[in-house]
Scaffold this motif. Sequence first.
Motif, PDB file in Angstrom:
ATOM      1  N   ASP A  26       2.160 -21.079  35.007  1.00 27.18           N
ATOM      2  CA  ASP A  26       1.310 -19.891  35.046  1.00 27.18           C
ATOM      3  C   ASP A  26       0.720 -19.667  36.437  1.00 27.18           C
ATOM      4  O   ASP A  26       0.602 -18.523  36.884  1.00 27.18           O
ATOM      5  N   VAL A  27       0.360 -20.738  37.135  1.00 28.77           N
ATOM      6  CA  VAL A  27      -0.155 -20.590  38.502  1.00 28.77           C
ATOM      7  C   VAL A  27       0.935 -20.024  39.404  1.00 28.77           C
ATOM      8  O   VAL A  27       0.700 -19.100  40.187  1.00 28.77           O
ATOM      9  N   ARG A  28       2.140 -20.570  39.292  1.00 28.92           N
ATOM     10  CA  ARG A  28       3.261 -20.083  40.110  1.00 28.92           C
ATOM     11  C   ARG A  28       3.596 -18.619  39.769  1.00 28.92           C
ATOM     12  O   ARG A  28       3.910 -17.829  40.655  1.00 28.92           O
ATOM     13  N   LEU A  29       3.542 -18.283  38.490  1.00 21.65           N
ATOM     14  CA  LEU A  29       3.777 -16.905  38.075  1.00 21.65           C
ATOM     15  C   LEU A  29       2.743 -15.985  38.711  1.00 21.65           C
ATOM     16  O   LEU A  29       3.073 -14.901  39.212  1.00 21.65           O
ATOM     17  N   ALA A  30       1.491 -16.399  38.700  1.00 24.19           N
ATOM     18  CA  ALA A  30       0.428 -15.587  39.296  1.00 24.19           C
ATOM     19  C   ALA A  30       0.666 -15.383  40.796  1.00 24.19           C
ATOM     20  O   ALA A  30       0.472 -14.276  41.314  1.00 24.19           O
ATOM     21  N   GLN A  31       1.111 -16.418  41.481  1.00 22.96           N
ATOM     22  CA  GLN A  31       1.405 -16.288  42.907  1.00 22.96           C
ATOM     23  C   GLN A  31       2.501 -15.248  43.136  1.00 22.96           C
ATOM     24  O   GLN A  31       2.394 -14.401  44.027  1.00 22.96           O
ATOM     25  N   LEU A  32       3.537 -15.305  42.320  1.00 25.73           N
ATOM     26  CA  LEU A  32       4.633 -14.349  42.435  1.00 25.73           C
ATOM     27  C   LEU A  32       4.158 -12.929  42.127  1.00 25.73           C
ATOM     28  O   LEU A  32       4.488 -11.980  42.852  1.00 25.73           O
ATOM     29  N   LEU A  33       3.371 -12.792  41.078  1.00 32.26           N
ATOM     30  CA  LEU A  33       2.854 -11.475  40.718  1.00 32.26           C
ATOM     31  C   LEU A  33       1.989 -10.896  41.833  1.00 32.26           C
ATOM     32  O   LEU A  33       2.060  -9.692  42.124  1.00 32.26           O
ATOM     33  N   GLU A  40      -3.505  -7.365  38.249  1.00 33.38           N
ATOM     34  CA  GLU A  40      -4.069  -7.540  36.904  1.00 33.38           C
ATOM     35  C   GLU A  40      -3.271  -8.560  36.100  1.00 33.38           C
ATOM     36  O   GLU A  40      -3.844  -9.407  35.417  1.00 33.38           O
ATOM     37  N   GLN A  41      -1.948  -8.494  36.195  1.00 34.10           N
ATOM     38  CA  GLN A  41      -1.113  -9.469  35.484  1.00 34.10           C
ATOM     39  C   GLN A  41      -1.309 -10.863  36.073  1.00 34.10           C
ATOM     40  O   GLN A  41      -1.298 -11.853  35.339  1.00 34.10           O
ATOM     41  N   ALA A  42      -1.476 -10.948  37.391  1.00 35.79           N
ATOM     42  CA  ALA A  42      -1.708 -12.242  38.034  1.00 35.79           C
ATOM     43  C   ALA A  42      -3.024 -12.845  37.561  1.00 35.79           C
ATOM     44  O   ALA A  42      -3.101 -14.054  37.293  1.00 35.79           O
ATOM     45  N   LEU A  43      -4.052 -12.024  37.445  1.00 35.93           N
ATOM     46  CA  LEU A  43      -5.337 -12.523  36.956  1.00 35.93           C
ATOM     47  C   LEU A  43      -5.211 -13.046  35.527  1.00 35.93           C
ATOM     48  O   LEU A  43      -5.772 -14.094  35.185  1.00 35.93           O
ATOM     49  N   ASP A  79      -3.309  -3.932  42.405  1.00 35.90           N
ATOM     50  CA  ASP A  79      -2.415  -3.604  41.304  1.00 35.90           C
ATOM     51  C   ASP A  79      -1.347  -2.607  41.785  1.00 35.90           C
ATOM     52  O   ASP A  79      -1.352  -2.181  42.934  1.00 35.90           O
ATOM     53  N   VAL A  80      -0.443  -2.254  40.932  1.00 34.02           N
ATOM     54  CA  VAL A  80       0.706  -1.442  41.311  1.00 34.02           C
ATOM     55  C   VAL A  80       0.281  -0.135  41.975  1.00 34.02           C
ATOM     56  O   VAL A  80       0.960   0.369  42.855  1.00 34.02           O
ATOM     57  N   TRP A  81      -0.858   0.392  41.589  1.00 30.08           N
ATOM     58  CA  TRP A  81      -1.300   1.667  42.142  1.00 30.08           C
ATOM     59  C   TRP A  81      -2.214   1.493  43.344  1.00 30.08           C
ATOM     60  O   TRP A  81      -2.753   2.452  43.869  1.00 30.08           O
TER      61      TRP A  81
END
Length: 118
Positions: A26-33, A40-43, A79-81
């Motif tokens: 999950d930490v690695r996923l957050a870094q990628l996000l 928001e998804q990373a958080l 975030d994306v926007w």
Amino acid sequence: AAGGGGAGGGGKGRDVSEGGGVQWVDVRLAQLLLQFGHREQALAALHEALRLAQQNDDPACLAHGLLWLAHAQDGCGADVWGRLAPAGQREGEAAERRESAQAALLERCLSRAQELGL
């Protein structure tokens, strides 16, 4: 792999298949996000990583996750926007709240890391 010791592994040397390294995923996923601007998804991934690190008694992951949480809350990975502040708040008030929360989070992270000898 996410398992094992050190900066990228679980606190007790368990691998992901045993449930001890999912928090690191999950930490690695957050870094990628964050790299792709999905703040928001990373958080959300970081909050999940912190919950799992607490459940799995993984203080190294907890400290690492808190550091990335502070980084994300500081505005990294809009975030994306491109929005950094919550909608409807004036930027000055939002920035002041973020700085206060950021300082408290970093102080907790540093004191916990010192307690654990990290």
